[in-house]
Design an enzyme around this catalytic site. Structure first.
Site, PDB file in Angstrom:
ATOM      1  N   ARG A   1       0.943  -1.628  -0.149  1.00  0.00           N
ATOM      2  CA  ARG A   1      -0.004   0.284  -0.099  1.00  0.00           C
ATOM      3  C   ARG A   1       0.602   1.544   0.046  1.00  0.00           C
ATOM      4  O   ARG A   1       1.978   1.011   1.121  1.00  0.00           O
ATOM      5  CB  ARG A   1      -1.021  -0.012   1.088  1.00  0.00           C
TER       6      ARG A   1
ATOM      7  N   ASP B   1       0.045 -11.449  12.822  1.00  0.00           N
ATOM      8  CA  ASP B   1       0.740 -10.897  11.479  1.00  0.00           C
ATOM      9  C   ASP B   1       1.020 -12.364  10.632  1.00  0.00           C
ATOM     10  O   ASP B   1       1.921 -12.897  11.590  1.00  0.00           O
ATOM     11  CB  ASP B   1       1.893 -10.279  12.034  1.00  0.00           C
TER      12      ASP B   1
HETATM   13  N1  URA Z   1      -2.309  -9.528   8.005  1.00  0.00           N
HETATM   14  C1  URA Z   1      -2.205 -10.326   8.895  1.00  0.00           C
HETATM   15  O1  URA Z   1      -1.484 -10.612   8.545  1.00  0.00           O
HETATM   16  N2  URA Z   1      -2.873  -9.877  10.116  1.00  0.00           N
HETATM   17  C2  URA Z   1      -4.156  -9.573  10.018  1.00  0.00           C
HETATM   18  O2  URA Z   1      -4.759  -9.939  11.445  1.00  0.00           O
HETATM   19  C3  URA Z   1      -4.814  -8.737   9.204  1.00  0.00           C
HETATM   20  C4  URA Z   1      -3.796  -8.945   8.291  1.00  0.00           C
END
Ligand code: URA
Length: 208
Positions: free
Chosen positions: A103, A199
């Protein structure tokens, strides 16, 4: 277009371990691969079949084999890579393309930074992979990039989706079916899925 929640008991069991903050990268990777394989079993359920005759050692058998379009799986970098191995176990002849999207911090527009795809996209059933469907920004952009290059048949497979991401993809690409193991509550102010798993890329590659 539809959202398919694949809530097989084995998938739900493995997903609970994947979510656990105490699950390390090795186990996370193995379980994501296993769940992706189980999801492939479900998202291929409506693949067309054709009849063939097979000579067994004792007679001719009327059998069926998968027909229709060839498959390409397209992980969105980087967390989508964690889903590739499991799906290839069930669809070993699939081609694998890769899309990288980030982004732009100023315009907030998704920018494609990497794209390597099989040349015959319009002749393939495309399976776009990303474990987390959060805002849906990368998914919407990824689908757009595939369509611009001739794709006509796309399914999207996610481990966990936020309602916001599903809504976004459905609004922009109503022709794309979404397959997901769980739909969680919401996004937090940082764009993380709640409760989610954190993540996915960091947990997969041990980068945190
Ligand atoms: N990407 C991720 O890895 N975890 C999230 O909670 C949202 C986006």
């Amino acid at each position: 277009m539809a959202v398919h929640v694949i809530d097989h008991p084995l998938i739900q069991h493995k997903l609970s371990i994947i979510r656990d903050v105490n699950t390390g990268a090795k186990e996370f990777r193995e379980l994501l691969e296993e769940v992706s394989m189980l999801m492939a079993y479900e998202f291929t359920r409506n693949f067309p079949l054709e009849e063939v005759e097979v000579e067994t050692p004792v007679a001719t058998a009327n059998c069926k084999v998968v027909s229709g379009k060839k498959v390409a799986i397209i992980p969105i970098l980087r967390a989508g890579l964690g889903m590739v191995g499991g799906i290839l176990k069930l669809i070993p002849t699939a081609k694998v393309g890769h899309i990288g999207v980030y982004r732009d911090p100023e315009t907030l527009q998704p920018i494609e930074y990497y794209c390597k795809l099989p040349p015959d996209l319009s002749e393939r059933e495309l399976i776009l992979l990303d474990p987390m469907l959060a805002t849906g920004g990368s998914a919407v952009a990824g689908i757009q990039f595939l369509k611009q290059r001739g794709a006509t048949q796309i399914r999207m497979v996610n481990l966990i989706a936020a309602p916001e991401g599903i809504e976004n993809v459905q609004a922009k690409h109503p022709d794309v079916d979404i397959y997901v193991a769980a739909v969680d509550d919401r996004l937090n102010s940082h764009g993380y899925i709640i409760p989610g798993l954190g993540d996915a890329g960091d947990r997969l590659f041990g980068t945190k």
